[in-house]
Scaffold this active site. Sequence first.
Site, short mmCIF file in Angstrom:
data_model
loop_
_atom_site.label_atom_id
_atom_site.label_comp_id
_atom_site.label_asym_id
_atom_site.label_seq_id
_atom_site.Cartn_x
_atom_site.Cartn_y
_atom_site.Cartn_z
N LYS B 86 0.82 -1.21 0.00
CA LYS B 86 0.00 0.00 0.00
C LYS B 86 0.85 1.27 0.00
CE LYS B 86 -4.11 -2.08 0.21
NZ LYS B 86 -5.10 -1.98 -0.87
N GLU B 108 -9.69 5.75 2.99
CA GLU B 108 -10.51 4.69 3.58
C GLU B 108 -9.56 3.54 3.87
OE1 GLU B 108 -9.91 4.89 0.44
OE2 GLU B 108 -9.40 2.81 -0.03
N SER B 372 1.65 -9.76 -0.68
CA SER B 372 1.30 -8.34 -0.61
C SER B 372 1.52 -7.70 0.75
CB SER B 372 -0.16 -8.15 -1.03
OG SER B 372 -1.02 -8.92 -0.21
C1 LIG Z 1 -1.68 -6.96 2.59
C2 LIG Z 1 -2.85 -6.65 1.72
N1 LIG Z 1 -3.01 -7.33 0.57
C3 LIG Z 1 -4.06 -7.08 -0.24
C4 LIG Z 1 -5.02 -6.16 0.08
C5 LIG Z 1 -6.19 -5.98 -0.85
O1 LIG Z 1 -6.12 -4.81 -1.60
P1 LIG Z 1 -5.78 -4.85 -3.14
O2 LIG Z 1 -6.65 -5.84 -3.78
O3 LIG Z 1 -6.07 -3.45 -3.59
O4 LIG Z 1 -4.35 -5.18 -3.29
C6 LIG Z 1 -4.90 -5.43 1.26
C7 LIG Z 1 -5.92 -4.42 1.61
O5 LIG Z 1 -6.11 -3.98 2.67
C8 LIG Z 1 -3.78 -5.68 2.10
O6 LIG Z 1 -3.63 -5.02 3.25
#
Ligand SMILES: Cc1ncc(COP(=O)(O)O)c(C=O)c1O
Lengths: 264, 389
Positions: B86, B108, B372
């Site tokens: 993020k 948000e 992620s």
């Molecule tokens: C670690 C992590 N992965 C994935 C996501 C999902 O978001 P996005 O689909 O935009 O990557 C989030 C959202 O809060 C997150 O914190």
Amino acid sequence: MTGVERIADAFANTGKQAALMPYLMGGYPTLAASIGIGQACVTAGADIIELGMPYSDPLADGPVIHAAGTEALAAGANVAGVLEVARTLAQSVPVVLMCYANMVLAPGAEAFVERLAKTGASGLIVPDLPLGEAPEVLAACTAHGLALVPLVAPTTTPERLAAIGKSAKGFVYTVSVVGTTGERNALGEHFAQVVARAKASTELPVALGFGISTPEHARQAAQAGADGVIVGTRLVRAAGESEDPAGAVGAVVGELATGLAIAR
Amino acid sequence: MNVVEHRFGPYGGQFVPETLMRALAELEQAWVKAREDPSYREELEGLLRDFGGRPTPLYKARRLSEKAGRPIYLKREDLNHTGSHKLNNALGQALLARRMGKRRIIAETGAGQHGVATATVCALLDMECVVYMGTEDTRRQRPNVQRMELLGASVKPVDAGAKTLKEATSAAIRDWVTNVESTHYVIGSVVGPAPYPAIVRDLQRVIGDEARAQILEVQGRLPERVIACVGGGSNAIGTFAAFLEDEQVQLIGVEAGGEGIDTPRHGAPLTVGGRVGILHGSRSAVMQDEEGQILQAHSVSAGLDYPGAGPQHAQLRDSGRARYVAVTDLEAIAAFKEMARLEGIIPALETAHALAWTLAQVDGGLDLVCLSGRGDKDLAEVLKPTPDK
Ligand SMILES: Cc1ncc(COP(=O)(O)O)c(C=O)c1O
């Protein structure tokens, strides 16, 4: 008469300084009660009724109307029920439905507008459908003689205003403040300018809404040149606070009508 | 033609109140200028490197690969500062806001990772920060609320509807409608009205660009599959973007299956299909009822607990370029635990969805998974005693 003609007629024959346009939330507190509220508005002097379709995610609404929509849904309001409210009220005054884009587009714009037209309603306001996204809904409304009423904000650029003014039908709905629906102590700083700019952009009547809650506000709007005043949150609050919602809303609408009376 | 995509096939667009239209146009102009301005790019790249810790490693998960019988590489966004991908987007947008003269930032958050990333860059750049978060999420992602507050942000609890990400996003949009002249809205995923889906994708693309170069360097070939979880879809699109032209590379987006996609309690609009809808300003895959009321999603993972998905994902699905699948709460929790023991990495519950799908595959040659984020925020939720059913 088409819906567009009926709206024009209502603006031309208000007998007041400006057309009085109460907003009510369809199905709030219940479907039956909202019909009673609408009829009380008509008796008290409403020229046009703006009828809200409750929606799960109303992005242009402040807390009071949002909560009323949520309650209406919880009490079982649905499209068929709210359109019944429209049908009943349209027998007395022009009704303009306020409905968010996803609900209009869910069955398809043409199908939704056709269904709305069959109730006898006169127009449609879609608060999250700016000009660039509107062609499909506009075409459907035009085909059925309904007015697709656009919104204009204090932040609308001159170029957009010109284009919106040109394609508008029924009237132009000017938003008095930068913000969501809700009562305010005073009209927005630039409300007179917003009205004047809108009037310069269109041949149609211009109505002012968002934040108008007292007879004094309504008079100020009319004196600034608004052809109509829309009062929403104040009335939704009145409906929510009283054991007799129709009586309470009717009383407030009566005061607003008196405020807009032409001095003799 | 727009310089920044407004539409992805039939998806995308700008379904917002008129009040926001000028701000969206100004944002788009500012973005077009910034991305061509070497001083913006240098500052962003410098901060991503020295403040954020980029490039993040591409790590061959040893025991996971051994268990699967094929190499599995993890793109380590969990090692990015603040613990997830993020930050890439929050940094880029906050620098953009500063160029636009906006000193108040709103955001948000669901899992709290986007809120923490935004609060962090606001501390760094000395900006005011307000983060909207559903009260169900302030409960289940408590450590991130505490982090945001420590960082100087004001966390506004949102109590409407299911009290999760959808309502937090609606509340942030209403704040923006009211304060648009002073405020920039740092949207946290590839959702929202144009130009947001394109801006957020371009800012997250660094994940895929790095990963593609890294895998070519260590393996001398492209992966067979690229796998990422999809909430709104920003880590997935950021990873996929670099591989879109590599037609032999399969792109897999893993959504929240919740209690199962045959129940109403999931967060998998792309996988389930169904009618197209409008949510938070753009047209895409949306969970909704017959009349167009938006439904409440469900997922054990706050970041995937959302009834919509980015418009470009809907287009990639329709064209067949990417494939979308769902993993249930229980499968994700099992993968979360397995990952911790096998690799010494505690992943975010969101990420655990991508890992669960990968671990369940018996075939395949070379997988690249976007890791992620890290899962410290999820310990209380995963370790809480299971309620009797
Ligand atoms: C670690 C992590 N992965 C994935 C996501 C999902 O978001 P996005 O689909 O935009 O990557 C989030 C959202 O809060 C997150 O914190």
